[in-house]
Design a protein around this motif. Structure first.
Motif, PDB file in Angstrom:
ATOM      1  N   ILE A 150       0.869  -1.192   0.000  1.00 19.01           N
ATOM      2  CA  ILE A 150       0.000   0.000   0.000  1.00 19.01           C
ATOM      3  C   ILE A 150       0.896   1.230   0.000  1.00 19.01           C
ATOM      4  O   ILE A 150       1.713   1.408   0.906  1.00 19.01           O
ATOM      5  CB  ILE A 150      -0.942  -0.008   1.220  1.00 19.01           C
ATOM      6  N   THR A 151       0.751   2.050  -1.028  1.00 16.81           N
ATOM      7  CA  THR A 151       1.725   3.132  -1.249  1.00 16.81           C
ATOM      8  C   THR A 151       1.061   4.512  -1.192  1.00 16.81           C
ATOM      9  O   THR A 151      -0.148   4.644  -1.394  1.00 16.81           O
ATOM     10  CB  THR A 151       2.429   2.932  -2.610  1.00 16.81           C
ATOM     11  N   TRP A 153       0.904   8.922  -2.086  1.00 16.42           N
ATOM     12  CA  TRP A 153       0.806   9.708  -3.325  1.00 16.42           C
ATOM     13  C   TRP A 153       2.050  10.534  -3.620  1.00 16.42           C
ATOM     14  O   TRP A 153       2.193  11.053  -4.715  1.00 16.42           O
ATOM     15  CB  TRP A 153      -0.424  10.622  -3.293  1.00 16.42           C
ATOM     16  N   LYS A 177      -1.509  -1.673  -4.210  1.00 20.39           N
ATOM     17  CA  LYS A 177      -2.608  -0.693  -4.215  1.00 20.39           C
ATOM     18  C   LYS A 177      -2.033   0.706  -4.003  1.00 20.39           C
ATOM     19  O   LYS A 177      -1.692   1.101  -2.893  1.00 20.39           O
ATOM     20  CB  LYS A 177      -3.637  -0.998  -3.122  1.00 20.39           C
ATOM     21  N   ALA A 179      -2.028   4.939  -3.966  1.00 22.46           N
ATOM     22  CA  ALA A 179      -2.949   5.919  -3.387  1.00 22.46           C
ATOM     23  C   ALA A 179      -3.978   6.377  -4.415  1.00 22.46           C
ATOM     24  O   ALA A 179      -3.674   6.487  -5.610  1.00 22.46           O
ATOM     25  CB  ALA A 179      -2.163   7.116  -2.860  1.00 22.46           C
ATOM     26  N   GLU A 180      -5.171   6.680  -3.937  1.00 24.62           N
ATOM     27  CA  GLU A 180      -6.269   7.060  -4.839  1.00 24.62           C
ATOM     28  C   GLU A 180      -5.973   8.334  -5.613  1.00 24.62           C
ATOM     29  O   GLU A 180      -6.468   8.528  -6.711  1.00 24.62           O
ATOM     30  CB  GLU A 180      -7.600   7.189  -4.084  1.00 24.62           C
ATOM     31  N   GLY A 210      -8.581   3.992  -0.112  1.00 27.57           N
ATOM     32  CA  GLY A 210      -8.004   3.371   1.075  1.00 27.57           C
ATOM     33  C   GLY A 210      -9.018   2.611   1.915  1.00 27.57           C
ATOM     34  O   GLY A 210      -8.836   1.417   2.199  1.00 27.57           O
ATOM     35  N   GLY A 214      -8.079  -0.665   0.019  1.00 28.25           N
ATOM     36  CA  GLY A 214      -6.983  -0.852   0.973  1.00 28.25           C
ATOM     37  C   GLY A 214      -7.437  -1.692   2.154  1.00 28.25           C
ATOM     38  O   GLY A 214      -6.760  -2.637   2.572  1.00 28.25           O
ATOM     39  N   ALA A 215      -8.599  -1.354   2.677  1.00 32.85           N
ATOM     40  CA  ALA A 215      -9.109  -2.067   3.854  1.00 32.85           C
ATOM     41  C   ALA A 215      -9.336  -3.543   3.541  1.00 32.85           C
ATOM     42  O   ALA A 215      -9.033  -4.424   4.352  1.00 32.85           O
ATOM     43  CB  ALA A 215     -10.395  -1.405   4.332  1.00 32.85           C
ATOM     44  N   PHE A 228       3.358  -1.064   4.208  1.00 33.54           N
ATOM     45  CA  PHE A 228       2.574   0.174   4.098  1.00 33.54           C
ATOM     46  C   PHE A 228       3.459   1.404   4.240  1.00 33.54           C
ATOM     47  O   PHE A 228       4.331   1.457   5.110  1.00 33.54           O
ATOM     48  CB  PHE A 228       1.514   0.181   5.210  1.00 33.54           C
ATOM     49  N   THR A 229       3.217   2.391   3.415  1.00 37.08           N
ATOM     50  CA  THR A 229       3.800   3.719   3.607  1.00 37.08           C
ATOM     51  C   THR A 229       2.660   4.725   3.603  1.00 37.08           C
ATOM     52  O   THR A 229       1.866   4.763   2.657  1.00 37.08           O
ATOM     53  CB  THR A 229       4.807   4.058   2.496  1.00 37.08           C
ATOM     54  N   GLU A 231       0.270   7.463   6.546  1.00 38.99           N
ATOM     55  CA  GLU A 231       0.119   8.176   7.819  1.00 38.99           C
ATOM     56  C   GLU A 231       0.010   7.236   9.020  1.00 38.99           C
ATOM     57  O   GLU A 231      -0.528   6.126   8.901  1.00 38.99           O
ATOM     58  CB  GLU A 231      -1.161   8.998   7.767  1.00 38.99           C
ATOM     59  N   THR A 234      -3.486   5.924   9.734  1.00 40.01           N
ATOM     60  CA  THR A 234      -3.872   4.805   8.855  1.00 40.01           C
ATOM     61  C   THR A 234      -3.186   3.523   9.310  1.00 40.01           C
ATOM     62  O   THR A 234      -3.788   2.442   9.291  1.00 40.01           O
ATOM     63  CB  THR A 234      -3.493   5.118   7.391  1.00 40.01           C
TER      64      THR A 234
HETATM   65  P1  ADP Z   1      -1.804  10.249   3.080  1.00 35.14           P
HETATM   66  O1  ADP Z   1      -2.191  11.258   4.092  1.00 35.14           O
HETATM   67  O2  ADP Z   1      -0.395  10.304   2.669  1.00 35.14           O
HETATM   68  O3  ADP Z   1      -2.787  10.149   1.962  1.00 35.14           O
HETATM   69  P2  ADP Z   1      -2.771   7.734   3.976  1.00 35.14           P
HETATM   70  O4  ADP Z   1      -2.234   6.925   5.103  1.00 35.14           O
HETATM   71  O5  ADP Z   1      -4.161   8.232   4.071  1.00 35.14           O
HETATM   72  O6  ADP Z   1      -1.743   8.900   3.844  1.00 35.14           O
HETATM   73  O7  ADP Z   1      -2.632   6.964   2.595  1.00 35.14           O
HETATM   74  C1  ADP Z   1      -1.566   6.111   2.280  1.00 35.14           C
HETATM   75  C2  ADP Z   1      -2.119   4.875   1.605  1.00 35.14           C
HETATM   76  O8  ADP Z   1      -2.948   4.179   2.524  1.00 35.14           O
HETATM   77  C3  ADP Z   1      -2.977   5.137   0.387  1.00 35.14           C
HETATM   78  O9  ADP Z   1      -2.717   4.142  -0.594  1.00 35.14           O
HETATM   79  C4  ADP Z   1      -4.382   5.006   0.925  1.00 35.14           C
HETATM   80  O10 ADP Z   1      -5.332   4.637  -0.055  1.00 35.14           O
HETATM   81  C5  ADP Z   1      -4.187   3.877   1.910  1.00 35.14           C
HETATM   82  N1  ADP Z   1      -5.231   3.784   2.942  1.00 35.14           N
HETATM   83  C6  ADP Z   1      -5.953   4.782   3.487  1.00 35.14           C
HETATM   84  N2  ADP Z   1      -6.825   4.291   4.407  1.00 35.14           N
HETATM   85  C7  ADP Z   1      -6.653   2.938   4.434  1.00 35.14           C
HETATM   86  C8  ADP Z   1      -7.245   1.867   5.169  1.00 35.14           C
HETATM   87  N3  ADP Z   1      -8.222   2.068   6.049  1.00 35.14           N
HETATM   88  N4  ADP Z   1      -6.808   0.608   4.939  1.00 35.14           N
HETATM   89  C9  ADP Z   1      -5.812   0.386   4.049  1.00 35.14           C
HETATM   90  N5  ADP Z   1      -5.221   1.343   3.326  1.00 35.14           N
HETATM   91  C10 ADP Z   1      -5.627   2.612   3.505  1.00 35.14           C
END
Ligand code: ADP
Length: 493
Positions: A150-151, A153, A177, A179-180, A210, A214-215, A228-229, A231, A234
């Protein structure tokens, strides 16, 4: 699109397929705020299909393939990647707005990451363990299985290289997967895996939201590991969601890196690094030195130099090779950065330059913000404690080593740190006391395939890159063989 990649299908099981319960939607160019291409995204059922393909590949051809053949495929892919640097950089810059001169520089290194991991694929032996003569004990190392990558943006292709390189070298299969906000470059990557001839299902790419795609990846019982990279919040959600299946996790989370300038430093060099790091990627990388700690005798000089150098940053359209700094990658991030400018002002920090959205001709519709400098920042202010992820340098004065270390260690984070001094003893003393996964001395952001990267404290778990970067994708099995074949009857007397 001139690069010839298609983005309106998911890459699952070696085929380009339409989403089952996702769809196709525009990806936004942050330089214009307008759509630039249509990209497929997956829902839970698409993730299920990708995991099934990855599982079948893991149990089938990939597991049976000798490691040197795996390595050869990775090398072939790496060579192909090297020929596509320009096209990949264009796609990534379109999606996340990173100045193309930076994208090219970064993406230009990725082939070497894959080569490095390929070179390790057939050297993942275990060890023999000294025992008494009655047994022969040894370890072997085995891939954990299907990996969910899970990467984020800010650096989608770099994060993919750091995860897919070691996962594939270790013999795992992957569902990636991205980032969106920035899905396109990961689909371009899928084209290269296809062209290199990877067996179907070894690499699957499913963009998606995500909390949905992602979930599902995290909670899927057939996913052995999540890399995972993103926040910290998350990461905590992921940890809870993966608890029922005891999913292994490695986390590369945020940072608030201290960049420490002692008065005895070679100040010109230090300023090159400190200002470069303040505004690289428009401030959107967790290893950037967003806190600039400056020893008092050179404090005024450094503040003035930051002001002068901010004026030299060419903010502009990211695909223009002359541009130094592009926009923030998406609107939410722009709003977050501007809100921290208000927070910094309210806290009493001195806004030296920048701090506003750029509304000049040609940039007004994009998410551009000025290179920003706050001086007179104290260590406990929110702008010195929290990750902003914008081009905002917070300059904090200090007196002496002890105060430098105390400020450096005063945030919840511990990803990276930099320090500049001509005193070798001080360099070692201070580096040893800083709580961080990486410390750079008289350089900054020197990051390579062979150097382990990752954080302590709230900055994450585990390391990527280096030989250590393979560990999270491997299990150790211990085999103990009797040399006598005898086993005493425990109930004989
Ligand atoms: P950012 O603030 O950098 O967008 P996120 O942690 O929200 O950081 O996003 C990093 C990655 O984690 C993205 O690919 C995002 O889609 C994914 N992500 C966000 N929420 C979830 C979740 N509940 N489960 C799995 N992956 C997630």
């Amino acid at each position: 699109m001139s690069t010839g990649f298609r983005f309106d299908r998911l890459f699952i099981g070696g085929a380009w397929v339409a989403p089952i319960d996702g769809g196709v939607r525009p990806s936004i160019d942050p330089a214009t705020g307008q759509p630039w291409g249509d990209v497929a995204y997956g829902g839970a059922r698409d993730i299920d299909a990708a995991v099934a393909a990855a599982k079948a590949a893991f149990e089938g051809p990939w597991r049976r393939m000798p490691p040197w053949e795996r390595a050869a495929l990775l090398r072939k892919f790496a060579d192909l990647y090297a020929t596509q640097v320009g096209a990949l950089a264009e796609v990534e810059t379109r999606d996340n707005g990173r100045a193309v001169r930076e994208s090219r520089g970064d993406i230009g290194l990725h082939a070497q990451y894959y080569h490095w991991f390929a070179s390790l694929a057939d050297k993942l032996g275990g060890r023999t363990i000294p025992m008494d003569d009655s047994v022969h004990a040894f370890t072997t190392r085995h891939p954990v299985g299907v990996v969910g990558a899970i990467t984020p943006w800010n650096v989608p292709l770099m994060a993919a290289a750091w995860k897919l390189g070691p996962a594939l070298a270790a013999g795992c299969t992957v569902v990636l997967k991205p980032a969106e906000q920035t899905p396109a470059s990961s689909l371009a990557l899928a084209h290269l895996f296809e062209e290199a001839g990877f067996p179907p299902g070894v690499v699957n790419v499913v963009p998606g939201d995500g909390p949905v795609a992602g979930a599902r990846l995290v909670e899927h019982p057939d996913v052995a590991k999540i890399s995972f990279t993103g926040e910290g919040t998350t990461a905590k959600t992921i940890l809870k969601a993966g608890a029922d299946t005891l999913t292994r996790c490695t986390f590369e989370l945020g940072g608030k890196a201290p960049h420490i300038l002692f008065a005895d430093a070679d100040l010109d060099q230090a300023l090159n690094a400190a200002t470069g790091s303040a505004w690289a990627l428009c401030g959107q990388s967790c290893a950037l030195g967003s806190r600039v700690l400056v020893e008092r005798p050179v404090y005024d000089k450094v503040v003035e130099a930051f002001r002068a150098r901010a004026a030299r940053v060419r903010v502009g359209i990211p695909l223009d090779p002359a541009t130094h700094m592009g926009p923030q990658a998406h609107q939410q991030q722009l709003e977050k950065t501007l809100s921290y400018v208000s927070i910094g002002r309210a806290e009493g920090a001195e806004l030296i330059t920048g701090g506003a959205r750029i509304d000049r001709d040609g940039l007004a519709d994009g998410y551009f913000v000025e290179p920003t400098v706050f001086a007179g920042v104290s260590a406990n202010m929110r702008i010195a404690q929290e990750e902003i992820f914008g081009p905002v340098a917070a300059i904090i004065p200090f007196d002496g080593e002890d105060e430098a270390v105390s400020i450096a260690n005063s945030t919840p984070y511990g990803l990276a740190a930099g320090l500049w001094t001509r005193d070798t003893g001080r360099a070692h003393r201070v580096a040893a006391r800083i709580e961080a996964g990486m410390v750079w001395v008289n350089t900054y952001r020197y990051i390579r395939w062979s150097t382990p990267y990752g954080g302590v404290k709230a900055s994450g778990w585990g390391r990527e890159n280096g030989i250590e970067g393979l560990d999270p994708f491997l299990e150790t099995k211990t085999t103990i063989v009797s040399t006598t074949g005898t086993f005493a009857d425990p109930f004989a007397n």
